[in-house]
Structures are given as structure tokens and as C-alpha cells.
Design a protein around this motif. Structure first.
Motif, short mmCIF file in Angstrom:
data_model
loop_
_atom_site.label_atom_id
_atom_site.label_comp_id
_atom_site.label_asym_id
_atom_site.label_seq_id
_atom_site.Cartn_x
_atom_site.Cartn_y
_atom_site.Cartn_z
N GLU A 8 0.81 -1.21 0.00
CA GLU A 8 0.00 0.00 0.00
C GLU A 8 0.85 1.26 0.00
O GLU A 8 0.34 2.35 -0.28
N GLN A 9 2.12 1.13 0.33
CA GLN A 9 2.99 2.30 0.48
C GLN A 9 4.03 2.45 -0.62
O GLN A 9 4.62 3.51 -0.77
N VAL A 10 4.30 1.36 -1.36
CA VAL A 10 5.43 1.37 -2.28
C VAL A 10 5.28 2.41 -3.39
O VAL A 10 6.27 3.02 -3.82
N ALA A 11 4.05 2.66 -3.85
CA ALA A 11 3.86 3.65 -4.91
C ALA A 11 4.32 5.03 -4.43
O ALA A 11 4.99 5.77 -5.17
N GLY A 12 3.98 5.37 -3.20
CA GLY A 12 4.41 6.65 -2.66
C GLY A 12 5.91 6.72 -2.45
O GLY A 12 6.54 7.77 -2.65
N MET A 13 6.51 5.58 -2.07
CA MET A 13 7.96 5.54 -1.89
C MET A 13 8.68 5.76 -3.22
O MET A 13 9.66 6.49 -3.30
N LEU A 14 8.17 5.12 -4.27
CA LEU A 14 8.81 5.25 -5.59
C LEU A 14 8.74 6.68 -6.12
O LEU A 14 9.59 7.10 -6.90
#
Length: 310
Positions: free
Chosen positions: A123-129
């Protein structure tokens, strides 16, 4: 006079690991799990697949300049690659990137991997990228393919450029360019190793010598070797005779790994033995050709054949 020399300037490239056929698994029996548990597992797997699909779209959106990743020029989207998905899965199980690429049969000229771990990481990886710290990897113009593995606690993203040798010009254009370069070299006095050569008359194109060159280049690329000795044991003189060229003198240069005729010529000029072939005033005719196969060790193989007819 018979002259044949092996090219001493050889491009260094990664060793070839034969491609492996994709493995398939057959489920012969399904354990008698409770239906609710089995359904939950299937739904969970489907959820991971859907999340990975969304992540592919996110990566290409950022590659195109979205988020905090401005881009100076438009880049093509990364193509999902099943082999890289297998590599990503291997990395999640502790494998090394280079080792997994080799075992999967994916030959890369460039590769990198990103790893994210934690609770609800999907759920968080898109924001991290979307952070600027990842823009350089996502917008690497040399990269063209991507594979993703995702489970409940980790996400692996593997990006790579497959080995895809390309000369960029037709065989006829490459041959003409080599002929021009040879005659430019022969027009000037030159020292090849310890031997000084005077300027030599230009050579002319010969289709039989070109065909002889083509056949040897194709033989090297097909059987994955680099030698003046053919797969059938033939030497350059025998191949010239077999093609129907009656000669008083003949010579051969070979090269491998260069993607441009200019690069092949530069390698020959730097080699004293091959330079001597180029400058040999006895030769009056020339033919040249290349062959390509990404499954071979060097990808591109060049042959240049000189002759003095009877």
C-alpha cells in the motif's frame, strides 16, 4: 602467399549462459484444505497480482515524468517481462541478482533491483517510488524491461536491458563503409607493429569474397565460436576456393562484439597483424560481412576477406 591471422583485439563482454526453457509445474492433486481457507488463499494471490499490475502502471507513470520525477525527454514505457518476474521472486527468497539472471536464462547488459519491506508495504510502495531518490533508476534510458514480485511483506522490482546486438545498418551499407575505411587507411603510409607500410593502391569490392565472409560470420555466430578455423575444420583459403574464387593471395580478418563497422575497423587497425592485412599491397579485392545472434557469446561477428585473383 597465404595470410591468415586471428584478431587480437577482442571486446570483453559477459559470458553466455545458455537460455533455459521456462519451467512449468503440474498440480496433480489439491490438498483437502477447508474451502474457506483455499478461497482465502486464492483471493490473496489475486490481490497481489492486481497490486503488481497497478505498480507496473505507477512505474511507467513516474518514468514518463509523473510525481517528483520530471523528465527531459520522453522515455518508452518499461515492458513487463516474465523472466524478470521470476528473478524478482528469486531475490525475495534470498538469491543474488546476477546469479538469478543467469539461472533464468536472461542475458542482461544492464540491470538493477529495488527492494521494499514492511507491514502493508504494497500500500505504500507507490508513494515511496515517487520520491526523487528513485527517479534516476526509474528513468534510466538504457533500461527497457521490468519484473515485479510482491507478497504480504515485501516488494521486489527488477529492471534490465536485454542483450540485443544491433549493427544499425544493412549488410550492404556496412560492407561499403568498411571498403571506404580500408581504402582511406591504405591511402596513408602506416606502421603496423614493427613494420612500416607505404601507401597502397585501393582495393575494389568483390561479391564472391563478400559471400565467403558472410558464410564464415554466420558459421561463427551459429556455432558460437571465434576462430579462423571453420566449424567444419576449413581454413580461410579453403573457404575462398570453395566459393569459386581463384586466388594468388588471400587473407582474412575477423572481429566480434562491435556494433558498428567503424569499431570493427578501429580494432583491426590497432592490431599489428590485422593492420598488415589491411595495408598489404598485394591485395586488390575485398569483401566483408557480419552476422548477428543474441544467443551467441559476442552477439555480432565480422569477417573481412582480401584477395589477389589469378
Amino acid at each position: 602467399m597465404y595470410v591468415t591471422m586471428r584478431r587480437s583485439v577482442h571486446y570483453k563482454m559477459r559470458g553466455y549462459i545458455p537460455s533455459c526453457s521456462p519451467k512449468s509445474e503440474t498440480i496433480s492433486a489439491i490438498p483437502k484444505w477447508p474451502l474457506k481457507i483455499l478461497s482465502a488463499l486464492l483471493l490473496l494471490a489475486a490481490g497481489f497480482d492486481a497490486a503488481a499490475a497497478d505498480l507496473y502502471a505507477t512505474i511507467n507513470r513516474l518514468r514518463a515524468g509523473g510525481g517528483n520525477c520530471p523528465v527531459a525527454k520522453q522515455l518508452p514505457p518499461l515492458k513487463p517481462q516474465a523472466a524478470l518476474e521470476r528473478v524478482a521472486g528469486d531475490l525475495a527468497r534470498g538469491a543474488k541478482l546476477e546469479q538469478s539472471l543467469k539461472q533464468t536464462g536472461y542475458r542482461a547488459t544492464r540491470s538493477n533491483a529495488l527492494w521494499f519491506e514492511g507491514d502493508a508495504v504494497g500500500e505504500q510502495v507507490a508513494g515511496m517510488l515517487a520520491k526523487q531518490s528513485y527517479c534516476q533508476q526509474l528513468q534510466d534510458a538504457a533500461i527497457s524491461e521490468v519484473g515485479i514480485y510482491q507478497d504480504a511483506r515485501q516488494v521486489w522490482i527488477v529492471m534490465a536491458a536485454p542483450f540485443a546486438p544491433l549493427v544499425g545498418v544493412s549488410e550492404r551499407a556496412a560492407g561499403q563503409r568498411l571498403l571506404d575505411l580500408v581504402n582511406q587507411a591504405r591511402a596513408t603510409p602506416r606502421t603496423c607493429g614493427d613494420t612500416r607500410f607505404k601507401a597502397a593502391p585501393p582495393v575494389r569490392w568483390n561479391d564472391v569474397l563478400a559471400e565467403t565472409s558472410r558464410l564464415h560470420s554466420e558459421d561463427m555466430v551459429r556455432y558460437n565460436y571465434f576462430s579462423h578455423s571453420g566449424h567444419d575444420g576449413s581454413d580461410p583459403a579453403q573457404r575462398v576456393e570453395r566459393a569459386g574464387y581463384r586466388y594468388r593471395s588471400t587473407g582474412e580478418n575477423i572481429a566480434a562484439g562491435q556494433m558498428k563497422p567503424e569499431d570493427a575497423m578501429a580494432a583491426w587497425i590497432k592490431s599489428p597483424e590485422h593492420c598488415a592485412n589491411l595495408m598489404n599491397p598485394a591485395f586488390t579485392e575485398m569483401g566483408a560481412a557480419f552476422a548477428i545472434d543474441p544467443r551467441s557469446e559476442m552477439g555480432v561477428y565480422w569477417t573481412q576477406t582480401f584477395g589477389l585473383p589469378r
